[in-house]
Design a protein around this motif. Structure first.
Motif, PDB file in Angstrom:
ATOM      1  N   PHE A 181       0.848  -1.188   0.000  1.00  0.00           N
ATOM      2  CA  PHE A 181       0.000   0.000   0.000  1.00  0.00           C
ATOM      3  C   PHE A 181       0.894   1.252   0.000  1.00  0.00           C
ATOM      4  O   PHE A 181       1.105   1.880   1.038  1.00  0.00           O
ATOM      5  CB  PHE A 181      -0.937  -0.014   1.202  1.00  0.00           C
ATOM      6  N   PRO A 182       1.443   1.589  -1.172  1.00  0.00           N
ATOM      7  CA  PRO A 182       2.352   2.733  -1.247  1.00  0.00           C
ATOM      8  C   PRO A 182       1.681   4.028  -0.808  1.00  0.00           C
ATOM      9  O   PRO A 182       0.482   4.248  -1.059  1.00  0.00           O
ATOM     10  CB  PRO A 182       2.717   2.792  -2.736  1.00  0.00           C
ATOM     11  N   ASN A 183       2.458   4.874  -0.137  1.00  0.00           N
ATOM     12  CA  ASN A 183       2.001   6.224   0.220  1.00  0.00           C
ATOM     13  C   ASN A 183       0.761   6.219   1.114  1.00  0.00           C
ATOM     14  O   ASN A 183       0.019   7.212   1.145  1.00  0.00           O
ATOM     15  CB  ASN A 183       1.732   7.068  -1.027  1.00  0.00           C
ATOM     16  N   LEU A 184       0.530   5.126   1.814  1.00  0.00           N
ATOM     17  CA  LEU A 184      -0.550   5.066   2.792  1.00  0.00           C
ATOM     18  C   LEU A 184       0.057   5.099   4.189  1.00  0.00           C
ATOM     19  O   LEU A 184       0.965   4.323   4.493  1.00  0.00           O
ATOM     20  CB  LEU A 184      -1.373   3.785   2.620  1.00  0.00           C
ATOM     21  N   PHE A 185      -0.451   5.983   5.021  1.00  0.00           N
ATOM     22  CA  PHE A 185       0.023   6.097   6.393  1.00  0.00           C
ATOM     23  C   PHE A 185      -1.168   5.986   7.340  1.00  0.00           C
ATOM     24  O   PHE A 185      -2.145   6.731   7.212  1.00  0.00           O
ATOM     25  CB  PHE A 185       0.748   7.424   6.605  1.00  0.00           C
ATOM     26  N   LEU A 186      -1.081   5.039   8.273  1.00  0.00           N
ATOM     27  CA  LEU A 186      -2.143   4.816   9.247  1.00  0.00           C
ATOM     28  C   LEU A 186      -1.795   5.517  10.552  1.00  0.00           C
ATOM     29  O   LEU A 186      -0.679   5.404  11.052  1.00  0.00           O
ATOM     30  CB  LEU A 186      -2.309   3.316   9.517  1.00  0.00           C
ATOM     31  N   LEU A 187      -2.739   6.220  11.122  1.00  0.00           N
ATOM     32  CA  LEU A 187      -2.574   6.805  12.446  1.00  0.00           C
ATOM     33  C   LEU A 187      -3.352   5.972  13.449  1.00  0.00           C
ATOM     34  O   LEU A 187      -4.470   5.514  13.159  1.00  0.00           O
ATOM     35  CB  LEU A 187      -3.061   8.256  12.457  1.00  0.00           C
ATOM     36  N   LEU A 188      -2.761   5.758  14.615  1.00  0.00           N
ATOM     37  CA  LEU A 188      -3.328   4.840  15.619  1.00  0.00           C
ATOM     38  C   LEU A 188      -3.569   3.477  14.976  1.00  0.00           C
ATOM     39  O   LEU A 188      -4.617   2.858  15.144  1.00  0.00           O
ATOM     40  CB  LEU A 188      -4.627   5.403  16.211  1.00  0.00           C
ATOM     41  N   GLY A 189      -2.565   3.012  14.256  1.00  0.00           N
ATOM     42  CA  GLY A 189      -2.672   1.752  13.532  1.00  0.00           C
ATOM     43  C   GLY A 189      -2.432   0.539  14.403  1.00  0.00           C
ATOM     44  O   GLY A 189      -2.395   0.629  15.640  1.00  0.00           O
ATOM     45  N   PRO A 190      -2.265  -0.640  13.784  1.00  0.00           N
ATOM     46  CA  PRO A 190      -2.115  -1.896  14.532  1.00  0.00           C
ATOM     47  C   PRO A 190      -0.943  -1.851  15.513  1.00  0.00           C
ATOM     48  O   PRO A 190       0.115  -1.293  15.231  1.00  0.00           O
ATOM     49  CB  PRO A 190      -1.859  -2.927  13.426  1.00  0.00           C
ATOM     50  N   ASN A 191      -1.168  -2.442  16.675  1.00  0.00           N
ATOM     51  CA  ASN A 191      -0.146  -2.621  17.715  1.00  0.00           C
ATOM     52  C   ASN A 191       0.495  -1.315  18.181  1.00  0.00           C
ATOM     53  O   ASN A 191       1.666  -1.281  18.551  1.00  0.00           O
ATOM     54  CB  ASN A 191       0.936  -3.597  17.249  1.00  0.00           C
ATOM     55  N   LEU A 192      -0.311  -0.268  18.221  1.00  0.00           N
ATOM     56  CA  LEU A 192       0.160   0.987  18.789  1.00  0.00           C
ATOM     57  C   LEU A 192      -0.627   1.396  20.028  1.00  0.00           C
ATOM     58  O   LEU A 192      -0.319   2.409  20.654  1.00  0.00           O
ATOM     59  CB  LEU A 192       0.092   2.120  17.762  1.00  0.00           C
TER      60      LEU A 192
END
Length: 530
Positions: free
Chosen positions: A375-386
């Motif tokens: 998933f290029p150029n995709l940034f997750l906030l409060l993503g998995p295991n955070l």
């Protein structure tokens, strides 16, 4: 995917809750061309949606705010929902975000076409090179699939979708769930209802809540001597970080657990009720709960605690697993959210045409909780295991924002069109996380919580301190990523990329390209650090 002309921007942020607002502030300061897509008609995210009686934060309000936008006027040590929502609204206006937000706009599909993210919404089509997901884990309510529920003749709602038009006065009410929401709203509705039947599948540990109104002298100091508020914030942060040691050492947590047992014994005198409310797992295995009013409410004569899960609904009767039957006028679910199966994952499609949901197969994984291979150029906030069991979501958000800005700064400085985390890098990180989690109270505390996904994997929590988090998720390392220069031709179809392929022609760590399409303020501009 629609073919209508798209509105093009450099960065699309999805969601205008705490993470989306924070991202938009920092991206705007850094000079990026951006828009925010928000499905609601106002900002606030979970603090807009959750309006149930007694809704409040269980993290000290001095920590539950952006470090770059402190609020000297918190009314309580633990802020209540209206205050937090108002803070987020003020912050969005203060930093000039409102003109950048497209309200009442739900993302229906986001698809990487090899060059950009093509995003369909309920209110038009957008295209962007960078997609930032700020939808958060407290997003979609989780409702159990109970036989007969659809035919219940009374009122039904989830705590996060509270029906304020329904008068609970004199009603017989079934409450399903005994988590963070229920322990807040149960004491509030108890005096109003005729009968309250609390269906408890698992007893929870409840600690005293050291809460009080903030004295005017403290608020005055915070306003006129900002250093005092910073000290106050740091003191709370240090205390919670020290407490986090116990989450990594269950034997230590068992000692702290005595405070929960003391709170139970001092509040509940009836031996049978006390036994029903005594958890059979180590404190911290499930989310920590704090309340000074929950236990006292359960002792009232109009409250009945049934230590059973609901099996089905028959007409206006709720039937427990042991056959206990209670006729009620309303059912209120305090059953939490889709944490490990976020609905947004079904709508985001990567380089090989698969959705996040297809790739994750019930177990969300990302590199540093932020980037996902494929998933290029995709940034997750409060993503998995955070997630953390002890600290503020704002700490996680600001940590990720520093990383995000460093990544985008590196991209535009080197003229890279896209970055995508390498599969081995992501796999090594997630293996390390799962190994560390295995000895924490989250995994070894003897419970089954929402931290654990459908495959039995803890895809929710960070196994270390947030001090370690801020050090680990800080600087963007290009060596961890596949990169594509802006000048590299893009394939006409994404099918040219095999599912799971490590690289494609033209994808490298090349720094030769000087063309920058993500700069509003010009090539060479550096994003501001948060």
């Amino acid at each position: 995917m629609t073919t209508v002309e798209a509105q093009a921007v450099d960065v699309l942020v999805v969601g205008a809750g705490a993470s989306g607002i924070g991202a938009a502030i920092k991206l705007k300061e850094a000079g990026f061309d951006l828009l925010v897509l928000e499905k609601g008609s106002s900002v606030g995210g979970t603090w807009r949606d959750n309006t149930y009686p007694g809704c409040a934060c269980d993290i000290p309000s001095s920590l539950y705010s952006y470090s770059f936008a402190p609020n000297p006027d918190w009314g309580r040590v633990f802020a209540e929902q209206p205050e937090i929502r108002a803070y987020l609204e003020r912050t969005a206006h203060r930093f000039g975000l409102v003109p950048l937000i497209r309200f009442d706009t739900t993302v229906t599909e986001a698809r990487w076409d090899g060059q950009h993210w093509q995003v369909d919404t309920s209110n038009g089509h957008y295209t962007a090179r960078i997609l930032v997901s700020g939808t958060g884990p407290w997003h979609e309510p989780l409702l159990p699939d109970l036989p007969g529920l659809a035919d219940f003749p009374g009122e039904i709602f989830h705590s996060s979708r509270w029906n304020h038009d329904y008068d609970l006065t004199g009603k017989r009410v079934a409450v399903v769930g005994t988590g963070a929401s229920a322990i807040q709203f149960v004491p509030k509705i108890q005096p109003e209802v005729a009968r309250l039947h609390l269906f408890q599948r698992t007893a929870s540990w409840v600690l005293p809540k050291v809460d009080h109104r903030m004295p005017w002298i403290e608020r005055t100091l915070f306003r006129y001597v900002p250093l005092t508020q910073r000290w106050y914030r740091n003191a709370f942060y240090g205390g919670l970080e020290a407490f986090s040691f116990a989450f990594r050492h269950p034997n230590v947590m068992k000692v702290i657990q005595k405070a929960g047992l003391w709170n139970l014994h001092r509040s509940i005198k009836d031996p049978a009720l006390r036994e029903a409310l005594t958890p059979d797992f180590v404190l911290g295995c499930k989310r920590l709960l704090m309340s000074n009013t929950y236990y006292p409410a359960l002792t009232k004569p109009n409250v009945e605690v049934l230590p059973q899960a609901i099996a089905r609904v028959e007409g206006n009767a709720v039937i427990a697993e042991d056959g206990t039957r209670r006729e009620v006028d309303a059912i209120i679910f305090g059953t939490g959210f889709h944490f490990s199966d976020p609905p947004v994952a079904k709508h985001v499609f990567g380089a090989d045409g698969r959705s996040l949901d297809d790739v994750w197969q019930g177990s969300p994984q990302a590199y540093l909780g932020t980037a996902v291979h494929g998933f290029p150029n995709l940034f997750l906030l409060l993503g998995p295991n955070l997630g953390t069991g002890h600290s503020s979501a704002f700490t996680i958000i600001e940590t990720q924002l520093r990383y995000l800005l460093d990544a985008l700064n590196t991209m535009r400085r080197n003229g890279w069109h896209s970055v995508e985390v390498r599969r081995p890098v992501q796999e090594v990180f997630n293996t390390e996380v799962q190994e560390a989690l295995s000895t924490t109270v989250y995994n070894a505390g003897g419970c089954m919580s929402y931290y654990i996904d459908a495959n039995g994997r803890n895809s929710t929590l960070w196994p270390w301190s947030t001090v370690r988090m801020t050090k680990r998720i800080k600087d963007f390392s290009a060596a961890d990523y596949l990169t594509e220069p802006t000048t590299t031709p893009t394939p006409t179809t994404t099918s040219a990329r095999r599912p799971g392929a490590e690289s494609t022609p033209g994808r490298s760590a090349s720094r030769s390209s000087r063309h920058c399409t993500t700069c509003r303020s010009g090539r060479g501009a550096r994003p501001a650090r948060s």
